[in-house]
Design an enzyme around this catalytic site. Structure first.
Site, PDB file in Angstrom:
ATOM      1  N   LYS A   1       0.835  -1.212   0.000  1.00  0.00           N
ATOM      2  CA  LYS A   1       0.000   0.000   0.000  1.00  0.00           C
ATOM      3  C   LYS A   1       0.865   1.255   0.000  1.00  0.00           C
ATOM      4  O   LYS A   1       0.564   2.233  -0.698  1.00  0.00           O
ATOM      5  CB  LYS A   1      -0.948  -0.027   1.211  1.00  0.00           C
ATOM      6  CG  LYS A   1      -2.074  -1.037   1.029  1.00  0.00           C
ATOM      7  CD  LYS A   1      -2.801  -1.409   2.316  1.00  0.00           C
ATOM      8  CE  LYS A   1      -3.765  -2.565   2.023  1.00  0.00           C
ATOM      9  NZ  LYS A   1      -4.407  -3.126   3.187  1.00  0.00           N
TER      10      LYS A   1
ATOM     11  N   GLN B   1      -4.697  -1.961   9.302  1.00  0.00           N
ATOM     12  CA  GLN B   1      -4.528  -3.277   8.677  1.00  0.00           C
ATOM     13  C   GLN B   1      -5.080  -4.372   9.593  1.00  0.00           C
ATOM     14  O   GLN B   1      -4.733  -4.445  10.771  1.00  0.00           O
ATOM     15  CB  GLN B   1      -3.034  -3.518   8.383  1.00  0.00           C
ATOM     16  CG  GLN B   1      -2.754  -4.791   7.628  1.00  0.00           C
ATOM     17  CD  GLN B   1      -3.337  -4.758   6.215  1.00  0.00           C
ATOM     18  OE1 GLN B   1      -3.186  -3.787   5.473  1.00  0.00           O
ATOM     19  NE2 GLN B   1      -4.010  -5.836   5.831  1.00  0.00           N
TER      20      GLN B   1
ATOM     21  N   ASP C   1     -11.315   2.296   3.464  1.00  0.00           N
ATOM     22  CA  ASP C   1     -11.565   0.858   3.306  1.00  0.00           C
ATOM     23  C   ASP C   1     -13.053   0.595   3.075  1.00  0.00           C
ATOM     24  O   ASP C   1     -13.433  -0.491   2.641  1.00  0.00           O
ATOM     25  CB  ASP C   1     -11.130   0.106   4.580  1.00  0.00           C
ATOM     26  CG  ASP C   1      -9.874  -0.720   4.377  1.00  0.00           C
ATOM     27  OD1 ASP C   1      -9.518  -0.984   3.207  1.00  0.00           O
ATOM     28  OD2 ASP C   1      -9.258  -1.100   5.381  1.00  0.00           O
TER      29      ASP C   1
END
Ligand code: NDP
Length: 289
Positions: free
Chosen positions: A53, A97, A120
């Site tokens: 990322k 994460q 997200d």
């Protein structure tokens, strides 16, 4: 093999190029898009994902903050870090994460991310907006799947779509929300481990999305001739290689289009995160891109 391969790497490159152009357009207006990625602990797979990322951000001209916290981090400490980033006007996107160490309640953490920075697309507000067809951040994996399906040019109006899996991050949003949106008009069936007649249901799917987490789960006899098959699965085999949820050899002999693993949904998921981040920066600054 008869199926055409949907090239996730190429589509991801094009999507990231879009994000890079948006980031450049924002910079002209004095806005530097910024994504904060929090990694708690040292889960090897998570470390790889976070590295990816951060690399993607660099390629797209998006600033990234990689925040590493120890395995022993308490829920309070993580929530305090999120609150700090939520208040920071220079940070547009916050991603924690997953999975998190067991002393931390994942739901509480997701709930703490402000919806406007939830790139997200996991927060209850974004999920609710998606369900009701309002503008929102779509979760990156299903959003990537949709782009891959659309890239085939397949007419989806009136078609049968089947999703195997009902997780909050893939199966549920891929099913009723993304595929059955107002302009999509197909019938969507979401299957799971309690679904009866799974094989028959899958074999009737014009679009089949597999998000099961079991290598080679979808066999050739579960694929309708000419179907679009999207393989979300990432399973590390005993051979050390990555395997999808679809038996590629069998399914590709029957399907019309198919995604490979690796090089399919994975790269598209990462690319959609970049798009969500530039969108977040634009929205928070009240500009169009
Ligand atoms: P989960 O384990 O959260 O969900 C798996 C789903 O599959 C569940 O809904 C489960 O049903 C269903 N399932 C399990 N066994 C069967 C069965 N025998 N028949 C029918 N349904 C079954 O996984 P995720 O959704 O998080 O991930 C799925 C896969 O996608 C994994 O391989 C993961 O690594 C991969 N993934 C890939 C991403 C990418 O970017 N390419 C991103 C995210 C995930 P039930 O609910 O009844 O238990």
């Amino acid at each position: 093999m008869s199926a055409q391969i949907i090239d996730g790497k190429a589509l991801a490159a094009a999507t990231k190029a879009e994000a890079a152009a948006e980031a450049a357009a924002l910079k002209v207006q004095g806005i530097e898009p910024c994504l904060a990625v929090i990694l708690v602990g040292k889960n090897p797979a998570s470390q790889v994902y976070v590295r990816g990322k951060v690399k993607d951000c660099g390629e797209c001209g998006i600033k990234s903050l990689e925040l590493r916290m120890p395995e022993t981090t308490t829920q309070e400490e993580l929530l305090a870090k999120i609150a700090e980033l939520a208040a920071d006007k220079t940070v547009n996107g916050i991603l924690v994460q997953l999975p998190l160490p067991k002393q931390i309640d994942e739901r509480a953490v997701i709930d703490a991310i402000p919806p406007e920075k939830d790139v997200d697309g996991f927060s209850p507000v974004n999920v609710g907006r998606m369900q009701t067809g309002q503008p929102c951040f779509l979760p990156c994996t299903p959003a990537g799947c949709i782009r891959m399906i659309e890239s085939t040019g397949t007419k989806i109006d009136g078609k049968n779509a089947v999703v195997i899996g009902r997780s909050n991050i893939v199966g549920k949003p891929a099913g009723p929300c993304c595929l059955a949106g107002p302009k999509k008009c197909q019938t969507v069936t979401v299957c799971h481990s309690h679904t009866a007649n799974l094989k028959e249901i899958c074999a009737n799917a014009d679009i089949l999305v597999a998000a099961v987490g079991r290598a080679g789960f979808v066999t050739g006899d579960m694929v309708k001739p000419g179907a679009v098959v999207i393989d979300v699965g990432i399973n590390r085999g005993a051979d050390g290689k990555l395997h999808g949820d679809v038996n590629f050899e069998e399914a590709s002999a029957v399907a019309g289009y198919i995604t490979p693993v690796p090089g399919g949904v994975g790269p598209m998921t990462r690319a959609m995160l970049m798009k969500n981040t530039t969108q977040a920066a634009a929205m928070q600054n009240g500009v169009a891109i």
